[in-house]
Scaffold this active site. Sequence first.
Site, PDB file in Angstrom:
ATOM      1  N   LYS A  29     -49.824 -39.985-137.767  1.00 56.95           N
ATOM      2  CA  LYS A  29     -48.584 -40.145-138.527  1.00 56.95           C
ATOM      3  C   LYS A  29     -48.843 -40.594-139.957  1.00 56.95           C
ATOM      4  O   LYS A  29     -48.432 -39.985-140.896  1.00 56.95           O
ATOM      5  CB  LYS A  29     -47.682 -41.159-137.842  1.00 56.95           C
ATOM      6  CG  LYS A  29     -47.148 -40.684-136.500  1.00 56.95           C
ATOM      7  CD  LYS A  29     -46.293 -41.787-135.900  1.00 56.95           C
ATOM      8  CE  LYS A  29     -46.103 -41.584-134.420  1.00 56.95           C
ATOM      9  NZ  LYS A  29     -45.694 -42.817-133.761  1.00 56.95           N
ATOM     10  N   HIS A  39     -44.062 -52.534-125.947  1.00 56.00           N
ATOM     11  CA  HIS A  39     -45.369 -52.122-125.416  1.00 56.00           C
ATOM     12  C   HIS A  39     -45.812 -53.069-124.303  1.00 56.00           C
ATOM     13  O   HIS A  39     -46.292 -52.638-123.254  1.00 56.00           O
ATOM     14  CB  HIS A  39     -46.442 -52.167-126.519  1.00 56.00           C
ATOM     15  CG  HIS A  39     -46.243 -51.194-127.648  1.00 56.00           C
ATOM     16  ND1 HIS A  39     -46.325 -51.567-128.966  1.00 56.00           N
ATOM     17  CD2 HIS A  39     -45.983 -49.856-127.646  1.00 56.00           C
ATOM     18  CE1 HIS A  39     -46.131 -50.503-129.747  1.00 56.00           C
ATOM     19  NE2 HIS A  39     -45.906 -49.460-128.967  1.00 56.00           N
ATOM     20  N   ARG A  98     -38.101 -44.827-124.555  1.00 54.08           N
ATOM     21  CA  ARG A  98     -37.057 -45.754-124.989  1.00 54.08           C
ATOM     22  C   ARG A  98     -35.686 -45.102-124.936  1.00 54.08           C
ATOM     23  O   ARG A  98     -34.733 -45.669-124.416  1.00 54.08           O
ATOM     24  CB  ARG A  98     -37.336 -46.226-126.431  1.00 54.08           C
ATOM     25  CG  ARG A  98     -38.538 -47.131-126.551  1.00 54.08           C
ATOM     26  CD  ARG A  98     -38.949 -47.271-127.980  1.00 54.08           C
ATOM     27  NE  ARG A  98     -39.272 -45.958-128.538  1.00 54.08           N
ATOM     28  CZ  ARG A  98     -39.743 -45.741-129.753  1.00 54.08           C
ATOM     29  NH1 ARG A  98     -39.899 -46.749-130.570  1.00 54.08           N
ATOM     30  NH2 ARG A  98     -40.023 -44.532-130.168  1.00 54.08           N
TER      31      ARG A  98
END
Length: 172
Positions: A50, A26, A102
């Site tokens: 989530k 991050h 990513r």
Amino acid sequence: MTASNGRAGHGVAIYPGSFDPLTMGHMDVIGRAAAIFERVVVGVMVNPQKREPLFTLDERKAMIAAAIDDAGLANVDVTDFRGLLADFVRAQHVDVIVKGLRVVSDFENEMSTALMNRSLSGVDTVFMPSDPRYSFISSSMIKEVFFLGGTIDEYVPLAVLRIMRDKRNALR
Ligand code: PNS
């Protein structure tokens, strides 16, 4: 070039996420975004969809604020948002959403999210490829490794490591 809100140039970017916890992946995106945009707002989602976050909203904001400060990023600040990112972006006159990618599999979800956010708010998303050093780490992996006794020092900022140690001691 003129942005969708009619303003020109590289204005205000939001980097949204759960940050449970903030990782070096991050931080890499935040630092690179800060070099491009006038201002970068790290937007911490209040209730990640989530699952229940390990770190409270205040803990997540505190670790981000400390890491930003330690990195000397003067044009970056942290805030929180609840509900739709698109609503926050419109209300706060944000120019662009920044997301890190990513691995290729990140792209599938992020692409549809970006299109939905643009449809809802008119604001585009800029994708930043993750630094290969951090392309395999995630907040959930960091938590698992740390709480099972592994070393995560190179994957989180020092300020985060301190808060994680406090959390581990509190949970003992
Ligand atoms: O760090 P995360 O958990 O991958 O971040 C996900 C986040 C917070 C960026 C995403 O869940 C989000 O933007 N949530 C806000 C709710 C919203 O706008 N949902 C619709 C997106 S299409």
